[in-house]
Design an enzyme around this catalytic site. Structure first.
Site: not given
Ligand code: MN
Length: 748
Positions: A97-98
């Site tokens: 996600e990051d």
């Protein structure tokens, strides 16, 4: 719910928590080794380093290095004694996600299982960002189960949410603190309860409660603190008394005091409409024993020694809760007076095994391979006894039981949950989850999004590509509905939709469309009729008519005419009473000599002329005149009536149509239509396009599938009529269209 020996009364207030600051690599390994001696150290170390490097110098809102978050999530999972793969997934859960790391990278480094789990957690996180409405909670909860091919995904996600809730104070935006708390309260806490991880549920609820209702939270915690100061003594005394009694009877029981969580007190106060002071079981005790027999023996001993409060008794051992929770709950009057009153206390009795299940839920059913099995694959979760203890099976069973669970308090809105096995979960382009039954089509999807979307659905793009509306949707499809205000009713729609909502939506729409058509047709019929009688058809006139006809609204008058329940003549009479008796001036009557003279050559001036009703001749057709007593009757030369008449051919008068005569003549026709939506509308539209006015219309021989319509039209001539008939035959829903031999409607 935190347990603690009652002797350590100093610890009563704060539940013991593992330090979740910066845990070092070897410390994490040791935390896992504490319950899994065969821990796959290499895996944990690799995941630790990988995640730390991927997150690099990213920071959390608190200012801490981002990596402290996945690390804390991993630590929380060690409390559930999660297996190393789940711990590794926790460490890696935010990298996709990051950070630039992809699922493929994870797969390459850590294999399929962990890659799938990280992917699952990432997907849930992405969906949760998209969910804003409260209604989404239900969808989202279903979705979680659907994507949770591996129940460990859910555990990682719950631990993730728990840590985010614990650190929510660093969130600078109060509105998003509330939104996140609401989502936690509505989705994650019930989910944790559902899969039996009670300690997650309690803490998630308390943390959410604090943000959602700061005043309520403050009130409860202040009261609890006060109670502590006064009650500690009696709590210790009572638990000691209980333990002595049990030991004296040969039951090796451990007795713990148990303090209710602020939110569960609040909920109970609300549910039972009690004040804080009235609650029976703010102080609770838990008795742990070895066997089920000892549970009942303990119960007997407690009831013999302390007066029980009957309405507080529950036996969840003989009747476990849907999430497999087992325990005996009872409440008794404590012998020691606290705060000047006799204290009512709750006692929970269970075996140590039941306790383990209650605390760790699904996770309690995991077993680890014995040392000899390590060579075969090492550290992997194995299922102790497939079926009963398979966490997946267990989750599925829990979900099944949601349907029969009558404890509404457990879930905010659990009653409508359906079996996930029968469902697919699709998404709008904006990420809203739309749960549908298996076999659903884009039309079902469109109606599930909104009735308007369903009504306007003309096409669909699935995952970016155009697809037919009959396509069966699959899990995870992103469905974009193409819309148009004039969407047709899909052909054969009954076989293309499976949800009740879509079926109803389409039926309602058909009714509305039919009504629209009927209103339009009714207007057209009335306009023609009024014109023919040199009256003006206005809403005002119909306003007057509706009173006389006992209808409520003007459109109802049009609709009734369009449905052929009212004749134009009835409406006209209602609008202009007496008009029906006035001598008809319409062209179809054709009785006025002056008019007839205008269109026919070969007449003796002053002679009365009629168009014969048996054949209704039109300009362009060969005609003759017959002299009768009432005047001259004009017939088509091929009229059947001519064969039977006594008048000899030699007496036929030779008549011709005048080329320059005004062109409005009545033409009776009969058409047969399929009874379906749009049939009348199509007919009306076509007649208007051909500039043929409806003078009168009558429904005849209505059967289940077909109806005959008798219509009197105005046309210019025979060729015009032929064009109209050909056009009608080419119209959808029209089976046949032919000329009628005689007029009969207007005289009815
Ligand atoms: Mn996270």
């Amino acid at each position: 719910m935190a347990d603690r020996p009652t002797t350590k009364s100093k610890d009563l207030k704060k539940p013991p928590q593992r330090p979740i600051g910066f845990i070092r690599q070897f410390e994490l390994v040791e935390m896992v080794r504490a319950y899994d001696p065969n821990v796959d150290e290499g895996l944990l170390n690799k995941a630790y380093v990988f995640s730390m490097q991927a997150h690099g110098d990213q920071k959390r809102k608190s200012g801490d290095p981002y990596f402290t978050h996945p690390l804390a999530v991993a630590a929380i999972l060690t409390e559930l004694k999660a297996d190393p793969q789940a711990i590794a997934t926790a460490l890696l859960h935010d990298v996709v996600e990051d950070t630039p790391v992809s699922v493929a990278d994870i797969r390459e480094q850590f294999g399929d299982d962990i890659a799938e789990m990280v992917d699952g957690v990432t997907k849930i996180s992405q969906r949760e960002l998209a969910s804003k409405e409260t209604k989404q909670a239900e969808n989202f909860r279903k979705f979680i189960f659907a994507v949770s091919k591996d129940v460990r995904v859910l555990l990682v996600k719950l631990a993730d949410r728990l840590h985010n809730m614990r650190t929510l104070e660093h969130h600078d935006n109060p509105a998003s603190q509330k939104r996140i708390s609401l989502e936690t309260m509505e989705i994650y806490a019930p989910l944790a309860g559902r899969i039996g991880v009670q300690r997650f549920r309690d803490e998630l609820e308390d943390l959410s409660f604090k943000y959602l209702n700061p005043d309520g939270y403050e009130t409860i915690t202040t009261n609890l603190d006060k109670l502590h100061e006064t009650a500690v003594h009696s709590v210790v005394e009572f638990s000691t008394a209980m333990r002595d009694l049990l030991h004296g009877s040969g039951v090796a029981a451990e007795v713990y005091s148990r303090e209710k969580r602020p939110f569960s007190i609040w909920r109970k106060m609300q549910r039972k409409n009690h004040s804080f002071d009235e609650l029976a079981d703010i102080y609770g005790f838990r008795v742990l024993v070895d066997t089920v027999d000892e549970c009942y023996k303990t119960l007997g001993i407690i009831h013999q020694n302390f007066p029980m409060i009957p309405e507080e008794f529950d036996d969840y051992i003989s009747a476990p809760k849907p999430n497999n929770y087992r325990s005996i709950h009872t409440a008794v009057l404590a012998p020691v007076e606290a705060d000047g009153r006799r204290q009512r206390v709750e006692v929970q009795i269970r075996t140590r095994e039941m306790h383990e299940t209650a605390e760790r839920g699904i996770a309690a059913h995991w077993r680890y391979k014995d040392p000899t099995a390590k060579m075969l694959g090492g550290g992997k979760v194995i299922i102790a006894s497939p079926g009963r203890d398979d966490p997946h099976e267990w989750a599925r069973k829990a979900v099944d039981q949601l349907q029969v669970d009558e404890d509404a308090g457990e879930f905010l809105e659990s009653t409508k949950v359906e079996l996930f096995a029968d469902q697919v979960f699709c998404f709008t382009p904006k990420g809203r989850v739309i749960p549908l039954p298996v076999g659903a089509t884009p039309i079902d999807f469109a109606y599930a999004v909104h009735t308007n979307v369903g009504d306007e659905c003309v096409g669909v793009r699935i995952n970016g590509a155009n697809r037919p509306l009959r396509t069966v949707l699959k899990n995870g499809d992103i469905v974009e509905v193409l819309r148009s205000e004039n969407a047709p009713i899909p052909d054969g729609w009954e076989s293309k939709v499976s949800t009740g909502r879509a079926k109803n939506g389409i039926r309602m729409r058909i009714k509305r469309l039919e009504l629209d058509e009927q209103i339009l047709l009714g207007r057209r019929i009335l306009e023609s009729d009024f014109n023919a009688h040199e009256l003006i058809m206005s809403d005002q006139a119909i306003e007057t008519a509706k009173e006389a006809l006992n209808l409520n609204k003007v459109p109802e008058v049009y609709a009734a005419v369009g449905q052929l329940q009212l004749s134009a003549r009835e409406v006209r009479e209602a609008a202009f009473p007496g008009s029906a008796n006035v001598d008809d001036a319409g062209p179809h009557r054709g009785t006025a000599p002056a008019r007839t003279a205008l269109v026919l050559d070969g007449l003796t001036p002053g002679v009365l002329v009629h168009f014969a009703r048996c054949c209704v001749p039109l300009p362009g057709e060969r005609i003759i005149g017959l002299q009768e007593r009432e005047g001259i009757f004009v017939h088509r030369i091929d009229c059947d009536a001519l064969g039977t008449t006594q008048i000899d051919e030699s007496e036929w008068l030779d008549l011709r149509w005048r080329d320059d005569g005004p062109g409005e003549f009545v033409a009776p026709i009969k058409i047969t239509v399929i009874n379906s939506t749009g049939a009348l509308g199509h007919v009306g539209t076509l007649l208007a396009r051909y500039d043929a006015d409806i003078i009168d219309i009558k429904l005849e021989n209505r059967e289940v599938d077909f109806s005959d319509l008798l219509i009197d039209l105005t046309v210019r001539d025979a060729r015009h009529l032929q064009n109209v008939l050909t056009g009608l035959r080419a119209t959808e829903h029209v089976i046949s269209a032919e000329r009628r031999r005689e007029t009969q409607l207007s005289d009815a």
